[in-house]
Design an enzyme around this catalytic site. Structure first.
Site, PDB file in Angstrom:
ATOM      1  CE  LYS A   1      -4.303   0.805   2.502  1.00 46.88           C
ATOM      2  NZ  LYS A   1      -4.873   0.714   3.840  1.00 46.88           N
ATOM      3  CB  VAL A   2       2.381   3.379  -2.312  1.00 46.88           C
ATOM      4  CG1 VAL A   2       3.371   2.223  -2.318  1.00 46.88           C
ATOM      5  CG2 VAL A   2       1.577   3.405  -3.612  1.00 46.88           C
TER       6      VAL A   2
END
Ligand code: E4P
Length: 218
Positions: free
Chosen positions: A83-84
């Site tokens: 997750k960015v």
């Protein structure tokens, strides 16, 4: 629509997973903090319980560090999704990781233009936060409709799944399913609330009472 469970609490994940309701899990730094546990240990433990996608979020703002963290987290299990955040650095990390066949969930999305660019940068999932938009009197559901429309205009070129996040009620889950969202990530409490209806309880009570009155046993 797939159901991801939005928590880092192992007991909650285990219970819902045993029910057979969990298609995946999403975590974020706040949920890790709430769990009171070591980040990587929790992710490892979740991966032992759930075989579907598990989102683990990077904790740096720098693209190179995000890539390094993503590579390290992706080694924990083959179902880890990195997750960015939806920033310039986050999108560069997304492009880089997705080129290496690592799945990426781009988080903290609050506009359809953000969702469009994330998809072009190779996001496997886009996470629009509807509850946080509602909190500031913007209609979160409108954003889901807009993103679904944009992605469905280019089915051959934009393959990102719409993962609705920041869900606050059972009604929102049903509404985004009506719109055709691919995934909803739902807090455990709301999954439980989805099952409940007062008329179900009332009806069941009267069936049980009448069954007793028959004097029969099963
Ligand atoms: C999940 O990916 C998100 O981090 C989460 O749904 C955010 O929810 P919140 O707005 O209730 O914190």
């Amino acid at each position: 629509m797939k159901f991801f469970v939005d928590t880092a609490n192992i007991d909650e994940i285990s219970e819902l997973s045993e029910m057979g309701i969990v298609d995946g899990v999403t975590t974020n730094p706040s949920l890790i903090y709430k769990s009171g546990r070591d980040f990587k240990e929790v992710i490892k433990e979740i991966a032992r319980i759930v075989s579907g996608p598990i989102s683990a979020e990077v904790t740096s703002l720098d693209k190179n560090e995000m890539i390094d963290q993503g590579l390290e987290l992706s080694k924990i299990a083959n179902n880890i999704v990195i997750k960015v955040p939806l920033t310039e650095h986050g999108l560069i990390a997304c492009k880089n990781l997705s080129k290496k066949s690592i799945k990426v969930n781009v988080t903290l999305c609050f506009s359809s233009s953000q969702a469009l660019i994330a998809s072009k940068m190779g996001a496997t999932y886009i996470s629009p936060f509807i509850g946080r938009l509602d909190d500031i009197s913007n209609e979160g559901l409108n954003l889901i409709e807009e993103i679904i429309t944009i992605y469905s205009n280019y089915p051959d070129r934009l393959s990102t799944e719409v993962l609705v996040a920041s869900i606050r009620s059972p009604l929102q889950v049903a509404q985004v399913a009506q719109m055709g969202a691919d995934v909803a990530t739902i807090p455990p409490k709301i999954i439980k609330q989805m099952i409940k209806h007062p008329l179900t309880d009332i009806g069941l009570n009267s069936f049980m009472e009448d069954w007793k009155k028959t004097g029969q046993t099963f």
